[in-house]
Design an enzyme around this catalytic site. Structure first.
Site, PDB file in Angstrom:
ATOM      1  N   ASP A 127      96.821  65.164 -29.218  1.00 29.42           N
ATOM      2  CA  ASP A 127      97.534  64.772 -28.002  1.00 29.42           C
ATOM      3  C   ASP A 127      98.989  65.184 -28.211  1.00 29.42           C
ATOM      4  OD1 ASP A 127      95.186  63.487 -27.093  1.00 29.42           O
ATOM      5  OD2 ASP A 127      95.725  61.675 -28.204  1.00 29.42           O
ATOM      6  N   THR A 128      99.336  66.388 -27.811  1.00 28.37           N
ATOM      7  CA  THR A 128     100.634  66.938 -28.182  1.00 28.37           C
ATOM      8  C   THR A 128     101.811  66.155 -27.599  1.00 28.37           C
ATOM      9  OG1 THR A 128     100.448  68.498 -26.344  1.00 28.37           O
ATOM     10  CG2 THR A 128      99.761  69.272 -28.497  1.00 28.37           C
ATOM     11  N   CYS A 129     101.607  65.535 -26.442  1.00 29.80           N
ATOM     12  CA  CYS A 129     102.711  64.783 -25.832  1.00 29.80           C
ATOM     13  C   CYS A 129     103.121  63.588 -26.683  1.00 29.80           C
ATOM     14  CB  CYS A 129     102.325  64.309 -24.438  1.00 29.80           C
ATOM     15  SG  CYS A 129     102.110  65.655 -23.253  1.00 29.80           S
ATOM     16  N   PHE A 130     102.177  63.093 -27.499  1.00 33.45           N
ATOM     17  CA  PHE A 130     102.426  61.864 -28.253  1.00 33.45           C
ATOM     18  C   PHE A 130     102.410  62.088 -29.757  1.00 33.45           C
ATOM     19  CE2 PHE A 130     100.227  60.814 -24.261  1.00 33.45           C
ATOM     20  CZ  PHE A 130     101.205  60.051 -23.660  1.00 33.45           C
TER      21      PHE A 130
END
Length: 295
Positions: A237-240
């Site tokens: 989950d690249t955003c997190f």
């Protein structure tokens, strides 16, 4: 991009810790904090010119040559970074560089090349100063500014490990040990690919203080309901800055799956085309269906 706006983005990166993927040489960073440039900075952007200057500074009259034995045939003209040529003095196109005037030529070349980006640098500094007070900016070493805008290019696995959390999984689990062993064995290039896979960045915060200041951490989570973990790929989950890591049976399996993942995931899920059923339209069908693409 507008240079002043670029400076504002740099300032925002310093304030927020949201890193920018900039790969500038010291030639740029030193000017942004008000430091003088020298020949070593020129070396990093134009090695051929650096070599020419070094030769002219150190050569003897015999090495320079005269008449038919000359090995240096130049005029008082310099080529800038954009490929354009400018005279170094009035009628410079007609003035040959000789052994006796070579020192003047060297100084004029250095001045022209080291100041050619002055207007752009002033615009970047103007934008940067809207976010970071100039008095504070000048307290930075140039490396400090680079690290706070872009992170460190060197990926320190021990630093990352200190700022990794675990959810629903023990940090002592065998596959977690395999994971850290694999990262330690990776080249710097592959470590940057991993950070990009997991976080859509290629650098980490510069040190522990920056990790804490920006509230950055990596979170490792388990895969749920996997009948055959060795057949699955990691997911991110690249955003997190979260990764889901299957319970691989060996380090060899983990390395194989992780290396495939970091070398074959180029985009975030939101950027990939999907068909009417919501499936990702990707040539890596087996990879995507195993849940190995990053969001």
């Amino acid at each position: 991009i507008n240079a002043e706006y670029g400076g504002q983005l740099m300032g925002i990166a310093v304030r927020t810790g949201v890193l920018l993927p900039l790969d500038f040489p010291s030639f740029i960073w030193k000017q942004l904090v008000g430091l003088a440039l020298d020949i070593e900075d020129l070396k990093k952007i134009d090695y051929a010119l650096y070599s020419t200057i070094s030769f002219l500074q150190d050569c003897t009259k015999n090495e320079f040559g005269e008449g038919d034995d000359r090995i240096f045939f130049e005029h008082f003209v310099v080529t800038l970074s954009d490929g354009s040529q400018i005279p170094l003095k009035e009628n410079g196109e007609s003035i040959e560089v000789t052994y006796d005037n070579r020192s003047e030529f060297v100084e004029l070349v250095k001045k022209a090349r080291l100041t050619e980006s002055r207007l752009q640098i002033e615009a970047i500094v103007s934008g940067l100063s809207e976010i970071i007070p100039p008095a504070l900016l000048h307290l930075f070493k140039w490396q400090d500014l680079e690290w706070r805008v872009c992170g460190k290019p060197h990926i320190d696995v021990s630093l990352l490990k200190r700022h990794t959390e675990y959810s629903g999984i023990s940090p002592e689990a065998p596959h977690i040990a395999y994971f850290w062993q694999t990262l330690q064995q990776m080249t710097q290039s592959d470590r940057r690919k991993f950070v990009r896979f997991a976080w859509a960045q290629e650098r980490l915060p510069a040190d522990d203080q920056e990790f804490f200041r920006t509230q950055t951490r990596m979170l490792i989570k388990p895969f749920a309901d996997l009948k055959d973990p060795d057949s699955a790929f990691p997911k991110a989950d690249t955003c997190f800055f979260n990764i889901m890591l299957p319970e691989y049976s060996s380090q060899a399996v983990l390395r194989e799956k992780l290396m495939f993942a970091i070398n074959n995931t180029d985009t975030m899920d939101a950027d990939q085309l999907q068909d009417d059923s919501g499936q990702i339209d990707s040539p890596l069908e087996e990879y995507s269906s195993s849940g190995s693409d990053s969001e």
